[in-house]
Design an enzyme around this catalytic site. Sequence first.
Site, PDB file in Angstrom:
ATOM      1  N   LEU A  20       0.784  -1.116  -0.360  1.00  0.00           N
ATOM      2  CA  LEU A  20       0.104   0.424  -0.062  1.00  0.00           C
ATOM      3  C   LEU A  20       0.718   1.246  -0.332  1.00  0.00           C
ATOM      4  CD1 LEU A  20      -3.079  -0.704   2.426  1.00  0.00           C
ATOM      5  CD2 LEU A  20      -2.521  -2.251  -0.133  1.00  0.00           C
ATOM      6  N   ALA A  21       1.009   1.894  -1.267  1.00  0.00           N
ATOM      7  CA  ALA A  21       1.070   2.991  -1.424  1.00  0.00           C
ATOM      8  C   ALA A  21       1.734   4.184  -1.808  1.00  0.00           C
ATOM      9  CB  ALA A  21       2.925   2.818  -1.631  1.00  0.00           C
ATOM     10  N   ALA A  22       0.121   4.553  -1.724  1.00  0.00           N
ATOM     11  CA  ALA A  22      -1.103   5.740  -2.387  1.00  0.00           C
ATOM     12  C   ALA A  22      -1.059   6.949  -0.999  1.00  0.00           C
ATOM     13  CB  ALA A  22      -2.176   4.926  -2.667  1.00  0.00           C
ATOM     14  N   ARG A  27       2.689  14.435   6.568  1.00  0.00           N
ATOM     15  CA  ARG A  27       3.197  14.518   7.490  1.00  0.00           C
ATOM     16  C   ARG A  27       4.989  14.520   7.278  1.00  0.00           C
ATOM     17  NH1 ARG A  27       1.191  10.858  12.613  1.00  0.00           N
ATOM     18  NH2 ARG A  27       0.129   9.780  10.500  1.00  0.00           N
ATOM     19  N   GLY A 156      -3.308   1.561  15.187  1.00  0.00           N
ATOM     20  CA  GLY A 156      -4.627  -0.188  15.807  1.00  0.00           C
ATOM     21  C   GLY A 156      -3.740  -0.448  16.981  1.00  0.00           C
ATOM     22  N   GLU A 171      -8.980   1.838  16.125  1.00  0.00           N
ATOM     23  CA  GLU A 171      -8.174   2.592  14.924  1.00  0.00           C
ATOM     24  C   GLU A 171      -7.589   3.827  16.673  1.00  0.00           C
ATOM     25  OE1 GLU A 171      -5.602   2.741  12.032  1.00  0.00           O
ATOM     26  OE2 GLU A 171      -6.208   0.798  12.644  1.00  0.00           O
ATOM     27  N   ASN A 244       6.621   8.073   9.440  1.00  0.00           N
ATOM     28  CA  ASN A 244       5.436   8.832   8.483  1.00  0.00           C
ATOM     29  C   ASN A 244       5.777  10.769   8.718  1.00  0.00           C
ATOM     30  OD1 ASN A 244       2.914   6.928   8.397  1.00  0.00           O
ATOM     31  ND2 ASN A 244       3.447   6.792  10.335  1.00  0.00           N
ATOM     32  N   TYR A 382      44.673  19.371  -8.900  1.00  0.00           N
ATOM     33  CA  TYR A 382      44.099  18.856  -9.749  1.00  0.00           C
ATOM     34  C   TYR A 382      44.523  18.084 -11.550  1.00  0.00           C
ATOM     35  CZ  TYR A 382      40.066  19.002 -12.853  1.00  0.00           C
ATOM     36  OH  TYR A 382      38.807  18.095 -14.002  1.00  0.00           O
TER      37      TYR A 382
HETATM   38  C1  UD1 Z   1      -2.100   1.792   9.667  1.00  0.00           C
HETATM   39  C2  UD1 Z   1      -3.483   0.760  10.602  1.00  0.00           C
HETATM   40  C3  UD1 Z   1      -3.316   0.781  11.603  1.00  0.00           C
HETATM   41  C4  UD1 Z   1      -1.853   0.479  11.860  1.00  0.00           C
HETATM   42  C5  UD1 Z   1      -0.624   1.188  10.443  1.00  0.00           C
HETATM   43  C6  UD1 Z   1       0.499   0.514  11.331  1.00  0.00           C
HETATM   44  C7  UD1 Z   1      -5.620   1.200   8.980  1.00  0.00           C
HETATM   45  C8  UD1 Z   1      -6.862   1.210   8.812  1.00  0.00           C
HETATM   46  N1  UD1 Z   1      -4.801   1.231   9.657  1.00  0.00           N
HETATM   47  O1  UD1 Z   1      -2.689   3.438  10.326  1.00  0.00           O
HETATM   48  O2  UD1 Z   1      -3.943   0.127  12.503  1.00  0.00           O
HETATM   49  O3  UD1 Z   1      -1.636   0.350  13.026  1.00  0.00           O
HETATM   50  O4  UD1 Z   1      -1.411   1.120   9.528  1.00  0.00           O
HETATM   51  O5  UD1 Z   1       1.807   1.280   9.860  1.00  0.00           O
HETATM   52  O6  UD1 Z   1      -5.073  -0.111   7.866  1.00  0.00           O
HETATM   53  N2  UD1 Z   1      -3.257   4.050   1.558  1.00  0.00           N
HETATM   54  C9  UD1 Z   1      -3.252   3.684   0.625  1.00  0.00           C
HETATM   55  N3  UD1 Z   1      -4.593   4.248  -0.276  1.00  0.00           N
HETATM   56  C10 UD1 Z   1      -5.048   4.464   0.998  1.00  0.00           C
HETATM   57  C11 UD1 Z   1      -5.062   4.757   2.394  1.00  0.00           C
HETATM   58  C12 UD1 Z   1      -3.501   4.452   2.507  1.00  0.00           C
HETATM   59  O7  UD1 Z   1      -2.225   3.175  -0.343  1.00  0.00           O
HETATM   60  O8  UD1 Z   1      -6.616   5.410   0.641  1.00  0.00           O
HETATM   61  C13 UD1 Z   1      -1.531   3.684   2.186  1.00  0.00           C
HETATM   62  C14 UD1 Z   1      -0.817   4.371   2.675  1.00  0.00           C
HETATM   63  O9  UD1 Z   1       0.495   4.916   1.556  1.00  0.00           O
HETATM   64  C15 UD1 Z   1      -0.039   3.827   3.985  1.00  0.00           C
HETATM   65  C16 UD1 Z   1      -0.216   2.538   4.391  1.00  0.00           C
HETATM   66  O10 UD1 Z   1      -1.342   2.309   3.178  1.00  0.00           O
HETATM   67  O11 UD1 Z   1       1.646   3.299   3.231  1.00  0.00           O
HETATM   68  C17 UD1 Z   1      -0.634   2.640   5.626  1.00  0.00           C
HETATM   69  O12 UD1 Z   1      -1.882   4.094   5.339  1.00  0.00           O
HETATM   70  P1  UD1 Z   1      -1.333   5.175   6.599  1.00  0.00           P
HETATM   71  O13 UD1 Z   1      -2.833   6.059   6.283  1.00  0.00           O
HETATM   72  O14 UD1 Z   1      -0.154   5.636   7.243  1.00  0.00           O
HETATM   73  O15 UD1 Z   1      -2.007   4.107   8.239  1.00  0.00           O
HETATM   74  P2  UD1 Z   1      -1.702   4.297   9.886  1.00  0.00           P
HETATM   75  O16 UD1 Z   1      -2.687   5.571   9.837  1.00  0.00           O
HETATM   76  O17 UD1 Z   1      -1.208   4.440  10.129  1.00  0.00           O
HETATM   77 CA    CA Z   2       1.467   4.182   8.723  1.00  0.00          CA
END
Ligand code: UD1
Ligand code: CA
Length: 525
Positions: A20-22, A27, A156, A171, A244, A382
């Site tokens: 997941l990297a979207a 921050r 979470g 969460e 983050n 040089y």
């Molecule tokens: C998430 C988890 C949390 C966990 C934490 C661990 C959820 C709801 N929460 O929280 O329980 O403790 O990770 O680090 O899953 N991303 C997408 N698309 C989206 C949203 C997010 O690709 O629509 C990706 C972000 O880029 C990131 C990852 O998902 O790489 C996690 O998203 P982030 O918003 O950082 O979640 P946390 O609030 O950290």
């Molecule tokens: Ca995160």
Amino acid sequence: MSAITGARVTQPRPAAVVVLAAGEGKRMRSTTPKVLHHIAGRSLLEHVLAAVAPLGAQRQLVVVGHAREQVIAAIAGRAPDVSPVVQDTQGGTGHAVRVALQATAGIGPDELVVVVPGDTPLLTSATMSALVAAHIRAAAAATVLTAEVSDPSGYGRVIREPSGDVRAIVEQLDADPATAAIREINTGVYVFTAGPLIEALTSLTTDNAQGEEYLTDVVGALFAHRRAVAAYPLDDPGEALGVNDRIQLAAAGIVMRDRIVTAAMRAGVTVLDPSTTWIDVDVTVEADTTLLPNTFLHGRTRVAAAAVIGPDCTLTDTVVGAGATVSRTTAADSVIGPDCVVGPYTHLRPGTHIGRGVKIGSFVETKSAQIADGAKVPHLAYVGDAVIGERSNIGCGTIFANYDGIAKHRTVIGADVKIGSDTVLVAPVQVGDGAYTGAGSIITEDVVSGALAVREGRQRTIEGWVQRRRPGTAAARAASSRASTGDGAGADGPVPVADGPVPTADGPAPAAVTIAGSAGGGRRS
Ligand code: UD1
Ligand code: CA
């Protein structure tokens, strides 16, 4: 690592790994997407991809959204086996996994789907394998990688049943005080069995504090359908660190540094100060090398056995031969041969190749230079676009003048050459084997083997000039007292008057007194 590693040999390959990297990574306050920030020579995303690669998943998907062009370009450049999947709007982690699976045909219901956040660079491949093994052993619908931490804020919380099964993940923003006090957290890393996952993803809502589809709600949905959800706690909770902001980026970088430096020490490298020794993941350092403080080894740098590097070195994509000593040096795309001595205060720029037993000393800069075995460039020089033959010595202050304002040109110096101090070699030019150049010479024409090339002006000495032109100065007094004791030039009688104009404080000497070229001789013999 955890005890559950034995099943790895027979472990099936997951159907997919979804990274997941979207997200934007607000921050970080950066124009670079969060997952492309670097520690130890790799982006956060590359670290995650490296950790999951040994699982041998049939598909590796990266969900991209924010700044997707940059992320897709980075994937194409460094991880061509990985497929990006675009999530147009960031509707939450659950939405992201749904989008990824909708874009992927042919995953059977009993196959495995691994989900990892793109911002957890400290995860190890051993942990990932152990997690998959644990999932298979538990015959669970989902297995959550968890960690017991002293400060769970931001993560979470994992809610367990008395049986140990996971009932839900809540969460931080949705947690009541009792739940918030739980210290077992969700790392965001999971193994799912595809059928139940796909079904549970259809049940997600945005009815929560962030108005997003939480992947974590899949856990509650599975539990409600009496599907087993297992937890696999990390031995080392530090592996779960999610980046983050820049503070967590630095923290992750320090953990990664300690891991790499510790591995180097275990492999026989002496590290005087581990906290100031930074080694990228793709660097190799052989045994019995010593790394002194403030040493940075970047990229694909390779250091052979028994070298001494540091203090204060930054070597990028540089090869160092066995037994070489390199101190206070910056080098990039260079090769330093065995038993060389480089530094202190040396800059080796790209394309520098130095042979065995070469000395490159203080305040020397090189670029696109081949310097053969036993040659010496000991001080203040040089050396650009140059070839220097074996055992040749380049005198202090020598400049290889390689650039005419339009193009770069080469200088070729043979073997056993002595270039005098303060020589300017105006390229293109060649100096043959065994030739010499005189101190201060400007060499614009080739010098044949065995010749001495000099270009010197005749020295003119104007006696008494200081007393006449700088009266009352310390220098004049010093000169006069020498004169009165009969111990200096002009001791006998009055100071002679110079027979012509002399340089003044107001400007250079008039052209008439400039002595140039070799006309009129002036060579000492
Ligand atoms: C998430 C988890 C949390 C966990 C934490 C661990 C959820 C709801 N929460 O929280 O329980 O403790 O990770 O680090 O899953 N991303 C997408 N698309 C989206 C949203 C997010 O690709 O629509 C990706 C972000 O880029 C990131 C990852 O998902 O790489 C996690 O998203 P982030 O918003 O950082 O979640 P946390 O609030 O950290
Ligand atoms: Ca995160």
